[in-house]
Design a protein around this motif. Structure first.
Motif, PDB file in Angstrom:
ATOM      1  N   SER A  43       3.408   0.430   8.147  1.00  0.00           N
ATOM      2  CA  SER A  43       3.200   1.873   7.969  1.00  0.00           C
ATOM      3  C   SER A  43       3.535   2.294   6.532  1.00  0.00           C
ATOM      4  N   VAL A  44       4.636   1.767   5.985  1.00  0.00           N
ATOM      5  CA  VAL A  44       5.010   2.086   4.601  1.00  0.00           C
ATOM      6  C   VAL A  44       3.947   1.602   3.633  1.00  0.00           C
ATOM      7  N   ILE A  45       3.414   0.399   3.889  1.00  0.00           N
ATOM      8  CA  ILE A  45       2.381  -0.154   3.000  1.00  0.00           C
ATOM      9  C   ILE A  45       1.139   0.707   3.023  1.00  0.00           C
ATOM     10  N   GLN A  46       0.767   1.150   4.181  1.00  0.00           N
ATOM     11  CA  GLN A  46      -0.406   2.033   4.261  1.00  0.00           C
ATOM     12  C   GLN A  46      -0.167   3.315   3.467  1.00  0.00           C
ATOM     13  N   GLN A  47       1.024   3.862   3.587  1.00  0.00           N
ATOM     14  CA  GLN A  47       1.346   5.068   2.796  1.00  0.00           C
ATOM     15  C   GLN A  47       1.293   4.763   1.308  1.00  0.00           C
ATOM     16  N   LEU A  48       1.842   3.630   0.921  1.00  0.00           N
ATOM     17  CA  LEU A  48       1.821   3.260  -0.495  1.00  0.00           C
ATOM     18  C   LEU A  48       0.407   3.065  -1.006  1.00  0.00           C
ATOM     19  N   GLU A  49      -0.435   2.461  -0.167  1.00  0.00           N
ATOM     20  CA  GLU A  49      -1.830   2.264  -0.588  1.00  0.00           C
ATOM     21  C   GLU A  49      -2.519   3.610  -0.822  1.00  0.00           C
ATOM     22  N   GLN A  50      -2.245   4.546   0.084  1.00  0.00           N
ATOM     23  CA  GLN A  50      -2.833   5.867  -0.099  1.00  0.00           C
ATOM     24  C   GLN A  50      -2.324   6.515  -1.392  1.00  0.00           C
ATOM     25  N   GLN A  51      -1.013   6.369  -1.617  1.00  0.00           N
ATOM     26  CA  GLN A  51      -0.459   6.925  -2.858  1.00  0.00           C
ATOM     27  C   GLN A  51      -1.055   6.247  -4.073  1.00  0.00           C
ATOM     28  N   LEU A  52      -1.268   4.949  -3.987  1.00  0.00           N
ATOM     29  CA  LEU A  52      -1.855   4.221  -5.108  1.00  0.00           C
ATOM     30  C   LEU A  52      -3.292   4.660  -5.363  1.00  0.00           C
ATOM     31  N   LEU A  53      -4.013   4.932  -4.284  1.00  0.00           N
ATOM     32  CA  LEU A  53      -5.388   5.388  -4.457  1.00  0.00           C
ATOM     33  C   LEU A  53      -5.423   6.747  -5.163  1.00  0.00           C
ATOM     34  N   HIS A  54      -4.464   7.626  -4.810  1.00  0.00           N
ATOM     35  CA  HIS A  54      -4.422   8.935  -5.475  1.00  0.00           C
ATOM     36  C   HIS A  54      -3.913   8.845  -6.907  1.00  0.00           C
ATOM     37  N   ALA A  55      -3.106   7.786  -7.203  1.00  0.00           N
ATOM     38  CA  ALA A  55      -2.515   7.688  -8.539  1.00  0.00           C
ATOM     39  C   ALA A  55      -3.258   6.715  -9.448  1.00  0.00           C
ATOM     40  N   THR A  56      -4.551   6.431  -9.140  1.00  0.00           N
ATOM     41  CA  THR A  56      -5.300   5.456  -9.923  1.00  0.00           C
ATOM     42  C   THR A  56      -5.511   5.935 -11.361  1.00  0.00           C
TER      43      THR A  56
END
Length: 498
Positions: free
Chosen positions: A222-235
């Protein structure tokens, strides 16, 4: 004159007391018979023919009276009186003569008789003395032998006493060794129990750890999925943000790899843990339907044992307790061997009284006994309930409900019979049935059966009181070719037979 022998006998008879009488023979001569006690003698004395007395001559000159018959009678009476007087005088003379002439001869005869008796008595005394000497020598020899034998027996008794003392010392040493071994065995059993408890605790801990890891993986996912979403927004952010993102990805990948490795290790450990079966019925229900050797274990046992499972007879699921078919295994064994089991479980063997007792202690089992003779015939005996008591009760057998083709009456020992082996006599006979008929069995009073007797080959299997016996099927003197004893739970359910 009488001869010497006649004079002796006549003198002997006269000395005892004498009586005599006269008779006449056919020629008219008078016979004199002398009777003296048991002796009787008859003899003739000389007579004067035509002799007449002076009185007779005078009477001839008498003038006869008027009666001639009376005159003749008187004349005859006078003649008889004269003859009687003459004979009496002659007998007195003969008696005096005999007495005078026989005294010397009788004295000689008595002297000779005394001498002969004395010599005979001396000879008899000599013989008795010789025999006494011989008997004394024999008694002396016998006494010497008895003393020697007693001495030898005393020496032998002393040697036996020394040997007994040595054996007692050895027995004490062996007893001490056995005590030490028992203590060591108790320690090992406790250690095994502790290891078993520790193993159960470790398995429980591994299961709990597995659940914790599973929950952790879910949270981290679950944390990884959240991080991936954050990474997508912070590209679009700066390089510092990209570098941080890369570091986070590496961290996540490392965590995922470590979790995967730990999960695979735990899964492999769980797969390697063996499945435990208490009897062959459990093996059958688990899907193994081929007859063969399987591992069985009971909750009260620390080590599994190997047992042969019959998966074909009457639907299968049978745990084989005993099997014999070729005579390669000796069944005249000790109590301990019958307790722990012996032989090859894939061939002839005895599974063990201890395992059977524990198996049947908390569940009802059925006992089936398969029998074969040397003529190709088969029979069986079935008992609806079977169990063995523990060792403290000498593995006493309990049976109930008999049926089968091997006799209308059960040949197995009376219910409640104790088990006996060659070194443990628990039967009800003073003859020690195990030693008399061989093997270990529930003999009762030597009973009508013994499936653990001596194995006799064909041609030698009749008139054998110590063979493999099942009385109510083949009699007491017939030794069987093959036997099998097997059990399964009374509530066992199997697929219907085709």
């Amino acid at each position: 004159m009488l001869n010497a022998v006649g004079a002796v006998i006549l003198g002997y008879c006269l000395t005892l007391g004498m009586g005599y009488r006269t008779t006449s023979d056919s020629s008219g001569k008078r016979q004199f018979q002398i009777q003296n006690g048991p002796c009787s003698y008859t003899f003739l004395l000389p007579e004067q023919d035509n002799c007449r007395t002076a009185a007779g001559d005078a009477e001839t000159n008498l003038v006869p009276n008027d009666d001639p018959e009376e005159y003749k009678a008187i004349q005859r009476l006078e003649e008889l009186e004269g003859i009687m007087e003459n004979n009496t005088q002659r007998l007195l003379m003969l008696e005096n003569y005999i007495q005078d002439n026989m005294k010397h001869e009788i004295a000689q005869i008595q002297q000779h008789a005394v001498q002969n008796h004395t010599a005979a008595i001396i000879e008899i005394g000599t013989n008795l003395l010789s025999q006494t000497v011989e008997q004394t020598l024999k008694l002396t020899n016998v006494e010497a032998r008895v003393i020697n034998q007693t001495t030898r027996l005393q020496l032998q008794l002393h040697e036996n006493s020394l040997s007994t003392n040595k054996l007692e010392k050895q027995l004490i040493l062996q007893t001490n060794e056995i005590s030490k071994l028992n203590e060591k065995n108790s320690f090992l059993e406790k250690r095994v129990e502790e290891m078993e408890v520790q193993r159960v605790v470790e398995l429980k801990g591994l299961r709990e750890e597995k659940e914790q890891l599973k929950q952790l993986v879910q949270r981290q996912t679950s944390v990884i999925q959240q991080l991936e979403q954050q990474l997508l927004h912070a590209t679009s952010n700066n390089s510092a943000m990209q570098q941080q993102q890369q570091e986070l990805l590496d961290t996540v990948n490392n965590i995922i790899d470590s979790i995967s490795t730990s999960t695979m290790t735990r899964s492999a450990m769980m797969r390697d843990a063996p499945t435990v079966f208490r009897d062959c019925a459990a093996v059958f229900k688990a899907g193994s339907t081929k007859s063969g050797v399987y591992s069985l274990n009971l909750p009260s046992m620390t080590q599994p044992i190997k047992a042969y499972c019959d998966m074909e007879t009457e639907g299968g699921g049978w745990t084989v307790l005993q099997r014999r078919f070729d005579g390669h295994v000796d069944f005249h064994r000790t109590w301990k061997e019958y307790k722990m089991g012996f032989g090859d479980v894939s061939g002839e063997h005895w599974l063990g009284n201890e395992f059977t007792s524990q198996m049947t202690s908390d569940q009802t089992y059925v006992l089936r006994i398969e029998l074969q003779d040397w003529e190709g015939n088969s029979g069986y005996s079935l008992y609806d309930e079977f169990s063995l008591a523990d060792e403290s009760q000498n593995y006493r057998i309990h049976l109930k409900g008999y049926s089968g083709s091997a006799g209308k009456i059960s040949s197995l020992g009376q219910p409640g019979s104790d088990f006996s082996a060659k070194d443990a006599d628990n039967d009800k006979c003073v003859c020690k049935c195990s030693q008399l008929t061989s093997g270990g069995w529930w003999f009762d009073a030597c009973g009508p059966s013994n499936l653990n007797g001596i194995y006799y080959q064909q041609g030698q299997n009749t008139n054998r009181f110590n063979g493999i016996k099942w009385y109510y099927w083949k009699g007491s003197g017939y030794s069987l070719k093959a036997t099998t004893m097997m059990i399964r739970p009374a509530d066992f359910e199997h697929a219907p037979l085709k």
